[in-house]
Design a protein around this motif. Sequence first.
Motif, PDB file in Angstrom:
ATOM      1  N   SER A 120       0.827  -1.220   0.000  1.00 48.35           N
ATOM      2  CA  SER A 120       0.000   0.000   0.000  1.00 48.35           C
ATOM      3  C   SER A 120       0.853   1.257   0.000  1.00 48.35           C
ATOM      4  O   SER A 120       0.570   2.210  -0.722  1.00 48.35           O
ATOM      5  N   LEU A 123       2.328   1.729  -3.446  1.00 46.92           N
ATOM      6  CA  LEU A 123       1.310   2.182  -4.410  1.00 46.92           C
ATOM      7  C   LEU A 123       0.954   3.644  -4.184  1.00 46.92           C
ATOM      8  O   LEU A 123       0.805   4.405  -5.144  1.00 46.92           O
ATOM      9  N   ASN A 124       0.825   4.046  -2.918  1.00 44.36           N
ATOM     10  CA  ASN A 124       0.495   5.433  -2.621  1.00 44.36           C
ATOM     11  C   ASN A 124       1.618   6.369  -3.034  1.00 44.36           C
ATOM     12  O   ASN A 124       1.358   7.460  -3.542  1.00 44.36           O
ATOM     13  N   ASN A 125       2.879   5.976  -2.815  1.00 39.33           N
ATOM     14  CA  ASN A 125       4.001   6.814  -3.225  1.00 39.33           C
ATOM     15  C   ASN A 125       4.122   6.887  -4.746  1.00 39.33           C
ATOM     16  O   ASN A 125       4.497   7.907  -5.300  1.00 39.33           O
ATOM     17  N   LYS A 126       3.808   5.801  -5.413  1.00 42.39           N
ATOM     18  CA  LYS A 126       3.858   5.777  -6.874  1.00 42.39           C
ATOM     19  C   LYS A 126       2.834   6.724  -7.473  1.00 42.39           C
ATOM     20  O   LYS A 126       3.058   7.340  -8.513  1.00 42.39           O
ATOM     21  N   ASN A 127       1.688   6.849  -6.792  1.00 41.71           N
ATOM     22  CA  ASN A 127       0.621   7.734  -7.272  1.00 41.71           C
ATOM     23  C   ASN A 127       0.815   9.175  -6.839  1.00 41.71           C
ATOM     24  O   ASN A 127      -0.038  10.015  -7.077  1.00 41.71           O
ATOM     25  N   GLY A 128       1.926   9.452  -6.138  1.00 45.13           N
ATOM     26  CA  GLY A 128       2.224  10.826  -5.774  1.00 45.13           C
ATOM     27  C   GLY A 128       1.666  11.285  -4.454  1.00 45.13           C
ATOM     28  O   GLY A 128       1.850  12.425  -4.066  1.00 45.13           O
ATOM     29  N   SER A 129       0.959  10.424  -3.741  1.00 42.16           N
ATOM     30  CA  SER A 129       0.445  10.828  -2.441  1.00 42.16           C
ATOM     31  C   SER A 129       1.292  10.195  -1.343  1.00 42.16           C
ATOM     32  O   SER A 129       2.074   9.305  -1.582  1.00 42.16           O
TER      33      SER A 129
END
Length: 130
Positions: A120, A123-129
């Motif tokens: 998780s 995935l969150n870092n990949k999406n910029g958040s």
Amino acid sequence: MDKKIGWGLFLGRVILGVIMVAHGFQKLGHMDNTVQMFSKLGQPEWLAYVTAVIEAGGGLFLLVGLFVVPSAILLGLTMVGAIILVKLPAGLIGGIEFPLALLGLSIILAMAGSDKLSISHLLNNKNGSK
């Protein structure tokens, strides 16, 4: 979040995950026995399958750090069921103490989550958040 808290949640997540994977796969590997046990408790056959899948799947999700909060909630509910339906008559020591500890850990993870070394988090870092 404080680094110590993050690492504590991570370790709790992994410990609960390992225990629940072991219990879930034990149930899945011996479904006839699991169904029979649930039947003796007056529970429907389908609940044996649901419980085994929640324990195995929820444990795996915790180990990889995906769907931590919903997995912890479902695992906590299985512990409530184990306490009420199976362990309560034996009292605290040798009865509800182990599922109660697992329930406590489930509640902590359900309330706080755990994204240290998790899918998780990636995935969150990949999406910029964050």
